[in-house]
Design a protein around this motif. Sequence first.
Motif, PDB file in Angstrom:
ATOM      1  N   UNK A 190       0.820  -1.199   0.000  1.00 37.80           N
ATOM      2  CA  UNK A 190       0.000   0.000   0.000  1.00 37.80           C
ATOM      3  C   UNK A 190       0.861   1.259   0.000  1.00 37.80           C
ATOM      4  N   UNK A 191       2.101   1.139   0.471  1.00 39.87           N
ATOM      5  CA  UNK A 191       3.022   2.281   0.449  1.00 39.87           C
ATOM      6  C   UNK A 191       3.296   2.751  -0.974  1.00 39.87           C
ATOM      7  N   UNK A 192       3.149   1.844  -1.954  1.00 36.14           N
ATOM      8  CA  UNK A 192       3.424   2.177  -3.354  1.00 36.14           C
ATOM      9  C   UNK A 192       2.154   2.325  -4.183  1.00 36.14           C
ATOM     10  N   UNK A 193       1.008   2.250  -3.545  1.00 36.94           N
ATOM     11  CA  UNK A 193      -0.241   2.198  -4.299  1.00 36.94           C
ATOM     12  C   UNK A 193      -0.693   3.564  -4.820  1.00 36.94           C
ATOM     13  N   UNK A 194      -0.578   4.605  -3.997  1.00 37.18           N
ATOM     14  CA  UNK A 194      -1.069   5.932  -4.393  1.00 37.18           C
ATOM     15  C   UNK A 194       0.036   6.737  -5.074  1.00 37.18           C
ATOM     16  N   UNK A 195      -0.301   7.336  -6.200  1.00 36.10           N
ATOM     17  CA  UNK A 195       0.664   8.111  -6.970  1.00 36.10           C
ATOM     18  C   UNK A 195       0.671   9.563  -6.527  1.00 36.10           C
ATOM     19  N   UNK A 196       1.868  10.141  -6.437  1.00 30.78           N
ATOM     20  CA  UNK A 196       1.980  11.569  -6.140  1.00 30.78           C
ATOM     21  C   UNK A 196       1.351  12.361  -7.280  1.00 30.78           C
ATOM     22  N   UNK A 197       0.736  13.514  -6.979  1.00 24.79           N
ATOM     23  CA  UNK A 197       0.013  14.251  -8.026  1.00 24.79           C
ATOM     24  C   UNK A 197       0.900  14.736  -9.159  1.00 24.79           C
ATOM     25  N   UNK A 198       2.095  15.256  -8.838  1.00 25.33           N
ATOM     26  CA  UNK A 198       2.969  15.757  -9.889  1.00 25.33           C
ATOM     27  C   UNK A 198       2.210  16.621 -10.881  1.00 25.33           C
ATOM     28  N   UNK A 199       2.415  16.352 -12.168  1.00 28.06           N
ATOM     29  CA  UNK A 199       1.694  17.070 -13.216  1.00 28.06           C
ATOM     30  C   UNK A 199       0.482  16.298 -13.722  1.00 28.06           C
ATOM     31  N   UNK A 200       0.255  15.104 -13.139  1.00 29.11           N
ATOM     32  CA  UNK A 200      -0.846  14.249 -13.605  1.00 29.11           C
ATOM     33  C   UNK A 200      -1.694  13.770 -12.427  1.00 29.11           C
ATOM     34  N   UNK A 201      -2.341  14.682 -11.712  1.00 29.92           N
ATOM     35  CA  UNK A 201      -3.108  14.267 -10.532  1.00 29.92           C
ATOM     36  C   UNK A 201      -4.322  13.394 -10.837  1.00 29.92           C
ATOM     37  N   UNK A 202      -4.724  13.329 -12.108  1.00 24.98           N
ATOM     38  CA  UNK A 202      -5.846  12.463 -12.463  1.00 24.98           C
ATOM     39  C   UNK A 202      -5.451  10.989 -12.440  1.00 24.98           C
ATOM     40  N   UNK A 203      -4.155  10.711 -12.439  1.00 25.16           N
ATOM     41  CA  UNK A 203      -3.657   9.341 -12.309  1.00 25.16           C
ATOM     42  C   UNK A 203      -3.374   9.105 -10.832  1.00 25.16           C
ATOM     43  N   UNK A 204      -4.313   8.492 -10.146  1.00 30.66           N
ATOM     44  CA  UNK A 204      -4.297   8.502  -8.692  1.00 30.66           C
ATOM     45  C   UNK A 204      -3.647   7.288  -8.041  1.00 30.66           C
ATOM     46  N   UNK A 205      -3.512   6.199  -8.766  1.00 32.45           N
ATOM     47  CA  UNK A 205      -2.957   4.993  -8.151  1.00 32.45           C
ATOM     48  C   UNK A 205      -2.174   4.184  -9.172  1.00 32.45           C
ATOM     49  N   UNK A 206      -1.627   3.067  -8.716  1.00 35.87           N
ATOM     50  CA  UNK A 206      -0.735   2.267  -9.551  1.00 35.87           C
ATOM     51  C   UNK A 206      -1.454   1.218 -10.386  1.00 35.87           C
ATOM     52  N   UNK A 207      -2.770   1.189 -10.358  1.00 36.25           N
ATOM     53  CA  UNK A 207      -3.506   0.214 -11.149  1.00 36.25           C
ATOM     54  C   UNK A 207      -3.375   0.516 -12.640  1.00 36.25           C
ATOM     55  N   UNK A 208      -3.292  -0.522 -13.424  1.00 37.47           N
ATOM     56  CA  UNK A 208      -3.266  -0.377 -14.869  1.00 37.47           C
ATOM     57  C   UNK A 208      -4.678  -0.574 -15.419  1.00 37.47           C
ATOM     58  N   UNK A 209      -4.853  -0.272 -16.685  1.00 40.81           N
ATOM     59  CA  UNK A 209      -6.178  -0.378 -17.291  1.00 40.81           C
ATOM     60  C   UNK A 209      -6.740  -1.789 -17.153  1.00 40.81           C
TER      61      UNK A 209
END
Length: 321
Positions: A190-209
């Motif tokens: 879970x420590x790696x699950x949520x993505x930092x907002x950076x320039x793409x805050x709409x990409x919120x987690x590490x799940x792929x399509x």
Amino acid sequence: MKSFTYERVKTPAEAATSAARNPGAKFIAGGTNLLDLMKLEIESPSHLIDVNGLALDEIQPTPEGGLRIGALVRNTDLAADMRVRRDYAVLSRALLAGASGQLRNRATTAGNLLQRTRCPYFYDTNQPCNKRLPGSGCAALGGFSRQHAVIGASEACIATHPSDMAVAMRLLDAEIETVGPNGQVRTLPIADFYRAPGKTPHLENALTRGELITAVTLPKPLGGVHLYRKVRDRASYAFALVSVAAIVQADGSGRVALGGVAYKPWRNEAAEAELARGAKPVAEQLFADAKPTHENEYKLILAQRTLTSTLIEARSSSHEI
């Protein structure tokens, strides 16, 4: 609400394959967040994949001595499970601090982890929001930011993650099990699950399509005193301004994770080495890179005070034991 197609699936792999085949697809289980967003046309899925029929609603022991929590376990059932109450009390406390009884009866484990921010600018479609419409801007940066992130934010987004459960899961070092199209299985800390907002805050987690959460696994119990303290504007049905999840051992060592301050549950394992010295040095390390706005800088003080009161309660409880 815009029109959409709908299907029920029989297996996790079938669900993932369907989602990968339909670019506008969304999984639906409890629907406590998704349906609201659909009504506001913030989410406009072209296809809904109902996963409620999947056998993912059990809590089972693992060979390592932990628990495997199915993605469809309802929040009420998880909080009430005797094994969770006994061995992972911080998780039970966090769940009971969230939403209302009616919502907890419907909300699922996976859905709780995946719920979207409650930033008012995200919900107001008349305002720019990079999380809702990438590239449109962030109205919160120049607007009312009292409830927003003080650390981990970016120039594109200062929203916080709303989950109480996720804070406890981060404290416990939970792992997230998924299945992808064609049946590929993987496990994410879970420590790696949520993505930092950076320039793409709409990409919120590490799940792929198309990837579907199937379970969350907890390691063997840690013991100690488990506490979850949530500070909010009203006593119930409100999101955290600041929350503190803590596990404190008799010798003063332990773990701490915070909610309401960042895009994800905020934890710094290095800061936990300072627990025996008190809340102030822990908070100093937790917020070493904080960049609050004028309206939410109070969270830095509030977090330290909430941590102080939590540690006092934990140590008092430890002595009683």
